[in-house]
Write a protein that holds these residues in place. Structure first.
Motif, mmCIF file in Angstrom:
data_model
loop_
_atom_site.group_PDB
_atom_site.id
_atom_site.type_symbol
_atom_site.label_atom_id
_atom_site.label_comp_id
_atom_site.label_asym_id
_atom_site.label_seq_id
_atom_site.Cartn_x
_atom_site.Cartn_y
_atom_site.Cartn_z
ATOM 1 N N ILE A 1 0.911 -1.090 -0.113
ATOM 2 C CA ILE A 1 0.049 -0.052 0.044
ATOM 3 C C ILE A 1 0.786 1.240 -0.021
ATOM 4 C CG2 ILE A 1 -1.809 1.388 1.297
ATOM 5 C CD1 ILE A 1 -2.599 -1.430 2.744
ATOM 6 N N VAL A 2 0.518 2.027 -0.922
ATOM 7 C CA VAL A 2 1.203 3.318 -0.891
ATOM 8 C C VAL A 2 0.336 4.425 -0.813
ATOM 9 C CG1 VAL A 2 3.271 4.853 -2.130
ATOM 10 C CG2 VAL A 2 3.179 2.446 -2.586
ATOM 11 N N THR A 3 0.425 5.429 0.127
ATOM 12 C CA THR A 3 -0.304 6.396 0.480
ATOM 13 C C THR A 3 0.281 7.697 -0.081
ATOM 14 O OG1 THR A 3 0.378 7.303 2.370
ATOM 15 C CG2 THR A 3 -1.172 5.672 2.660
ATOM 16 N N GLY A 4 -0.661 8.576 -0.736
ATOM 17 C CA GLY A 4 -0.263 9.812 -1.395
ATOM 18 C C GLY A 4 0.203 9.422 -2.884
ATOM 19 N N ALA A 5 -0.158 8.470 -3.386
ATOM 20 C CA ALA A 5 0.443 7.783 -4.427
ATOM 21 C C ALA A 5 -0.137 8.225 -5.747
ATOM 22 C CB ALA A 5 0.288 6.304 -4.229
ATOM 23 N N ALA A 6 -0.858 9.422 -6.052
ATOM 24 C CA ALA A 6 -1.541 9.902 -7.116
ATOM 25 C C ALA A 6 -0.480 10.433 -7.943
ATOM 26 C CB ALA A 6 -2.983 10.665 -6.967
ATOM 27 N N ARG A 7 0.471 11.044 -7.548
ATOM 28 C CA ARG A 7 1.573 11.685 -8.209
ATOM 29 C C ARG A 7 2.765 11.719 -7.347
ATOM 30 N NH1 ARG A 7 -2.260 14.762 -5.901
ATOM 31 N NH2 ARG A 7 -3.420 14.834 -7.899
ATOM 32 N N GLY A 8 3.958 12.565 -8.025
ATOM 33 C CA GLY A 8 5.129 12.574 -7.500
ATOM 34 C C GLY A 8 5.923 11.245 -6.760
ATOM 35 N N ILE A 9 6.235 11.296 -5.742
ATOM 36 C CA ILE A 9 7.203 10.313 -5.118
ATOM 37 C C ILE A 9 6.209 9.108 -4.884
ATOM 38 C CG2 ILE A 9 8.392 9.532 -2.759
ATOM 39 C CD1 ILE A 9 9.262 12.425 -2.715
#
Length: 249
Positions: free
Chosen positions: A6-14
Protein backbone atom coordinates in the motif's frame (compact mmCIF):
# COMPACT_ATOMS: atom_id res chain seq x y z
CA UNK A 1 1.43 -15.34 -4.90
CA UNK A 2 2.64 -11.74 -5.03
CA UNK A 3 3.01 -9.72 -1.88
CA UNK A 4 0.82 -6.64 -1.55
CA UNK A 5 1.99 -3.09 -0.95
CA UNK A 6 0.00 0.00 0.00
CA UNK A 7 1.38 3.41 -0.96
CA UNK A 8 -0.39 6.47 0.41
CA UNK A 9 -0.38 9.79 -1.42
CA UNK A 10 0.31 7.79 -4.56
CA UNK A 11 -1.63 9.76 -7.16
CA UNK A 12 1.48 11.72 -8.14
CA UNK A 13 5.08 12.55 -7.31
CA UNK A 14 7.11 10.34 -5.00
CA UNK A 15 4.10 8.15 -4.21
CA UNK A 16 3.38 7.40 -7.85
CA UNK A 17 7.03 6.64 -8.61
CA UNK A 18 7.14 4.34 -5.56
CA UNK A 19 4.00 2.47 -6.57
CA UNK A 20 5.43 1.87 -10.03
CA UNK A 21 8.79 0.77 -8.64
CA UNK A 22 7.26 -1.67 -6.14
CA UNK A 23 5.15 -3.13 -8.95
CA UNK A 24 8.33 -3.60 -11.00
CA UNK A 25 9.77 -5.36 -7.94
CA UNK A 26 6.88 -7.84 -8.06
CA UNK A 27 4.34 -6.38 -5.64
CA UNK A 28 0.65 -5.89 -6.31
CA UNK A 29 0.01 -2.30 -5.29
CA UNK A 30 -2.86 -0.44 -3.68
CA UNK A 31 -2.65 3.18 -4.80
CA UNK A 32 -4.22 5.25 -2.03
CA UNK A 33 -4.99 8.95 -2.21
CA UNK A 34 -7.66 11.39 -1.05
CA UNK A 35 -9.28 11.38 -4.51
CA UNK A 36 -9.73 7.85 -5.87
CA UNK A 37 -10.18 9.10 -9.45
CA UNK A 38 -6.80 10.83 -9.29
CA UNK A 39 -5.15 7.42 -8.77
CA UNK A 40 -6.04 6.16 -12.25
CA UNK A 41 -2.75 7.15 -13.93
CA UNK A 42 -0.66 5.48 -11.23
CA UNK A 43 -2.78 2.33 -11.36
CA UNK A 44 -2.18 2.23 -15.13
CA UNK A 45 1.57 2.52 -14.55
CA UNK A 46 1.36 -0.36 -12.07
CA UNK A 47 -0.62 -2.63 -14.40
CA UNK A 48 1.80 -1.97 -17.26
CA UNK A 49 4.44 -3.82 -15.22
CA UNK A 50 2.18 -6.87 -15.19
CA UNK A 51 1.15 -6.51 -11.56
CA UNK A 52 -2.31 -5.77 -10.17
CA UNK A 53 -3.15 -2.24 -9.09
CA UNK A 54 -6.07 -0.96 -7.04
CA UNK A 55 -7.17 2.67 -6.64
CA UNK A 56 -8.39 3.47 -3.14
CA UNK A 57 -9.77 6.82 -2.05
CA UNK A 58 -9.31 7.63 1.64
CA UNK A 59 -8.43 10.43 4.02
CA UNK A 60 -5.50 8.99 5.99
CA UNK A 61 -6.32 11.19 8.98
CA UNK A 62 -9.79 9.61 9.33
CA UNK A 63 -9.67 6.37 11.34
CA UNK A 64 -12.92 4.98 9.92
CA UNK A 65 -11.79 5.68 6.35
CA UNK A 66 -8.39 4.12 6.99
CA UNK A 67 -9.81 0.92 8.47
CA UNK A 68 -12.23 0.61 5.55
CA UNK A 69 -9.47 1.23 3.00
CA UNK A 70 -7.05 -1.34 4.45
CA UNK A 71 -9.85 -3.90 4.77
CA UNK A 72 -10.74 -3.32 1.13
CA UNK A 73 -7.13 -3.81 0.05
CA UNK A 74 -6.95 -7.08 2.00
CA UNK A 75 -10.18 -8.32 0.40
CA UNK A 76 -9.45 -7.26 -3.19
CA UNK A 77 -5.65 -7.62 -3.50
CA UNK A 78 -4.64 -9.64 -0.45
CA UNK A 79 -3.20 -9.00 2.99
CA UNK A 80 -0.77 -6.05 2.84
CA UNK A 81 2.82 -6.78 3.77
CA UNK A 82 4.38 -3.45 2.75
CA UNK A 83 3.13 0.00 3.74
CA UNK A 84 4.64 3.24 2.47
CA UNK A 85 3.37 6.23 4.46
CA UNK A 86 3.92 8.94 1.87
CA UNK A 87 0.74 11.07 2.06
CA UNK A 88 1.57 14.67 2.89
CA UNK A 89 0.50 18.28 2.56
CA UNK A 90 2.15 21.66 2.94
CA UNK A 91 0.78 24.62 4.87
CA UNK A 92 3.95 26.71 4.98
CA UNK A 93 4.14 29.96 6.89
CA UNK A 94 6.32 31.76 9.39
CA UNK A 95 5.32 30.98 12.97
CA UNK A 96 3.65 34.33 13.69
CA UNK A 97 1.46 33.93 10.60
CA UNK A 98 0.73 30.18 10.99
CA UNK A 99 -2.88 29.40 11.83
CA UNK A 100 -4.12 26.64 14.10
CA UNK A 101 -5.53 25.00 10.98
CA UNK A 102 -2.14 25.19 9.20
CA UNK A 103 -0.61 23.32 12.14
CA UNK A 104 -3.38 20.78 12.66
CA UNK A 105 -3.78 19.87 8.97
CA UNK A 106 -0.09 19.05 8.56
CA UNK A 107 0.05 17.07 11.82
CA UNK A 108 -3.11 15.15 10.97
CA UNK A 109 -2.02 14.04 7.50
CA UNK A 110 1.63 13.26 8.23
CA UNK A 111 1.65 12.00 11.81
CA UNK A 112 -1.89 10.86 12.55
CA UNK A 113 -2.10 9.42 9.03
CA UNK A 114 1.06 7.35 9.47
CA UNK A 115 -0.15 6.22 12.90
CA UNK A 116 -3.58 5.11 11.65
CA UNK A 117 -2.28 3.41 8.49
CA UNK A 118 0.48 1.59 10.38
CA UNK A 119 -1.90 0.44 13.09
CA UNK A 120 -4.36 -0.93 10.50
CA UNK A 121 -1.72 -2.60 8.32
CA UNK A 122 0.39 -4.16 11.07
CA UNK A 123 -2.44 -6.52 12.00
CA UNK A 124 -1.93 -8.29 8.67
CA UNK A 125 1.86 -8.13 8.85
CA UNK A 126 2.05 -9.67 12.34
CA UNK A 127 -0.14 -12.56 11.15
CA UNK A 128 2.19 -13.12 8.19
CA UNK A 129 5.30 -12.72 10.39
CA UNK A 130 6.71 -10.49 7.63
CA UNK A 131 6.27 -6.83 6.94
CA UNK A 132 7.87 -3.59 5.85
CA UNK A 133 6.72 -0.13 6.96
CA UNK A 134 8.48 2.79 5.28
CA UNK A 135 7.74 6.33 6.45
CA UNK A 136 8.50 9.43 4.43
CA UNK A 137 10.36 11.96 6.53
CA UNK A 138 12.22 14.93 5.00
CA UNK A 139 15.42 16.93 5.23
CA UNK A 140 13.09 19.58 6.70
CA UNK A 141 13.08 17.47 9.89
CA UNK A 142 16.42 19.16 10.59
CA UNK A 143 14.73 22.58 10.44
CA UNK A 144 13.51 24.76 7.58
CA UNK A 145 12.33 28.36 7.66
CA UNK A 146 8.58 28.69 7.19
CA UNK A 147 7.92 25.04 7.98
CA UNK A 148 7.55 24.76 11.76
CA UNK A 149 4.56 22.44 11.26
CA UNK A 150 6.09 20.32 8.49
CA UNK A 151 9.50 20.11 10.22
CA UNK A 152 7.90 19.00 13.48
CA UNK A 153 5.78 16.39 11.71
CA UNK A 154 8.71 14.99 9.73
CA UNK A 155 10.94 14.88 12.82
CA UNK A 156 8.08 13.19 14.66
CA UNK A 157 7.93 10.51 11.99
CA UNK A 158 11.55 9.63 12.72
CA UNK A 159 10.76 8.99 16.39
CA UNK A 160 7.65 7.07 15.35
CA UNK A 161 9.77 4.96 12.98
CA UNK A 162 12.34 4.04 15.62
CA UNK A 163 9.68 3.13 18.18
CA UNK A 164 7.72 0.92 15.79
CA UNK A 165 10.97 -0.80 14.78
CA UNK A 166 11.48 -1.75 18.45
CA UNK A 167 7.87 -2.90 18.96
CA UNK A 168 7.35 -4.81 15.71
CA UNK A 169 10.76 -6.37 15.12
CA UNK A 170 9.88 -9.63 16.85
CA UNK A 171 7.10 -10.16 14.30
CA UNK A 172 9.48 -10.02 11.34
CA UNK A 173 8.48 -6.44 10.54
CA UNK A 174 11.07 -3.76 9.80
CA UNK A 175 10.27 -0.06 10.03
CA UNK A 176 12.45 2.56 8.37
CA UNK A 177 12.24 6.13 7.13
CA UNK A 178 13.37 7.87 3.97
CA UNK A 179 14.08 11.59 4.25
CA UNK A 180 14.23 13.26 0.83
CA UNK A 181 16.00 16.51 0.19
CA UNK A 182 15.06 18.66 -2.82
CA UNK A 183 12.93 16.48 -5.11
CA UNK A 184 11.21 17.78 -8.24
CA UNK A 185 7.48 17.34 -7.54
CA UNK A 186 4.26 19.34 -7.61
CA UNK A 187 4.91 20.07 -3.94
CA UNK A 188 8.29 21.74 -4.54
CA UNK A 189 6.77 23.60 -7.49
CA UNK A 190 4.17 24.98 -5.06
CA UNK A 191 6.97 26.06 -2.71
CA UNK A 192 8.63 27.98 -5.56
CA UNK A 193 5.35 29.73 -6.27
CA UNK A 194 4.87 30.58 -2.58
CA UNK A 195 8.25 32.28 -2.30
CA UNK A 196 7.86 34.00 -5.67
CA UNK A 197 10.66 32.23 -7.53
CA UNK A 198 10.48 30.46 -10.90
CA UNK A 199 10.61 26.67 -10.48
CA UNK A 200 13.52 26.25 -12.91
CA UNK A 201 15.39 28.99 -11.07
CA UNK A 202 14.74 27.33 -7.73
CA UNK A 203 16.00 23.98 -9.05
CA UNK A 204 19.19 25.56 -10.43
CA UNK A 205 19.83 27.35 -7.15
CA UNK A 206 19.22 24.18 -5.12
CA UNK A 207 21.50 22.08 -7.35
CA UNK A 208 24.44 24.40 -6.64
CA UNK A 209 24.10 23.65 -2.91
CA UNK A 210 23.92 19.86 -3.36
CA UNK A 211 27.20 17.92 -3.48
CA UNK A 212 26.13 15.77 -6.44
CA UNK A 213 25.20 19.00 -8.25
CA UNK A 214 21.67 18.05 -9.21
CA UNK A 215 18.21 18.03 -7.69
CA UNK A 216 16.45 14.77 -6.90
CA UNK A 217 13.74 12.97 -8.84
CA UNK A 218 10.88 10.88 -7.44
CA UNK A 219 12.65 7.79 -8.81
CA UNK A 220 15.65 8.47 -6.53
CA UNK A 221 13.40 8.17 -3.49
CA UNK A 222 11.50 5.18 -4.91
CA UNK A 223 14.78 3.31 -5.34
CA UNK A 224 15.63 3.68 -1.64
CA UNK A 225 12.11 2.67 -0.62
CA UNK A 226 12.50 -0.39 -2.87
CA UNK A 227 15.58 -1.41 -0.87
CA UNK A 228 13.79 -1.06 2.46
CA UNK A 229 10.85 -3.11 1.11
CA UNK A 230 13.08 -5.91 -0.13
CA UNK A 231 13.63 -9.36 1.34
CA UNK A 232 17.32 -8.58 1.67
CA UNK A 233 16.75 -5.59 3.98
CA UNK A 234 15.45 -7.73 6.82
CA UNK A 235 18.32 -6.80 9.16
CA UNK A 236 17.92 -3.06 8.60
CA UNK A 237 15.34 -1.45 10.88
CA UNK A 238 14.76 1.80 12.74
CA UNK A 239 16.94 3.69 10.26
CA UNK A 240 16.56 7.05 8.55
CA UNK A 241 18.23 7.51 5.16
CA UNK A 242 18.56 11.01 3.76
CA UNK A 243 18.10 10.88 0.00
CA UNK A 244 19.48 14.35 -0.59
CA UNK A 245 22.59 14.19 -2.75
CA UNK A 246 24.92 14.67 0.20
CA UNK A 247 25.31 14.37 3.99
CA UNK A 248 22.78 16.27 6.05
CA UNK A 249 23.13 15.02 9.61
Amino acid sequence: MARVAIVTGAARGIGAATAERLAADGFDVAVLDLDEAACADTVERVTKTGRRGLAVGADVSDSVAVDAAVTRVAEELGAPSVLVNNAGVLRDNLLFKMSDSDWDTVMNVHLRGAFLMSKAAQKYMTEQKWGRIINLSSSSALGNRGQANYSAAKAGLQGFTKTLAIELGKFGITVNAVAPGFIVTDMTAATAERIGVGFEELQASAAKQIPVQRVGRPEDVAHTISFFASEGAGFVSGQVIYVAGGPLN
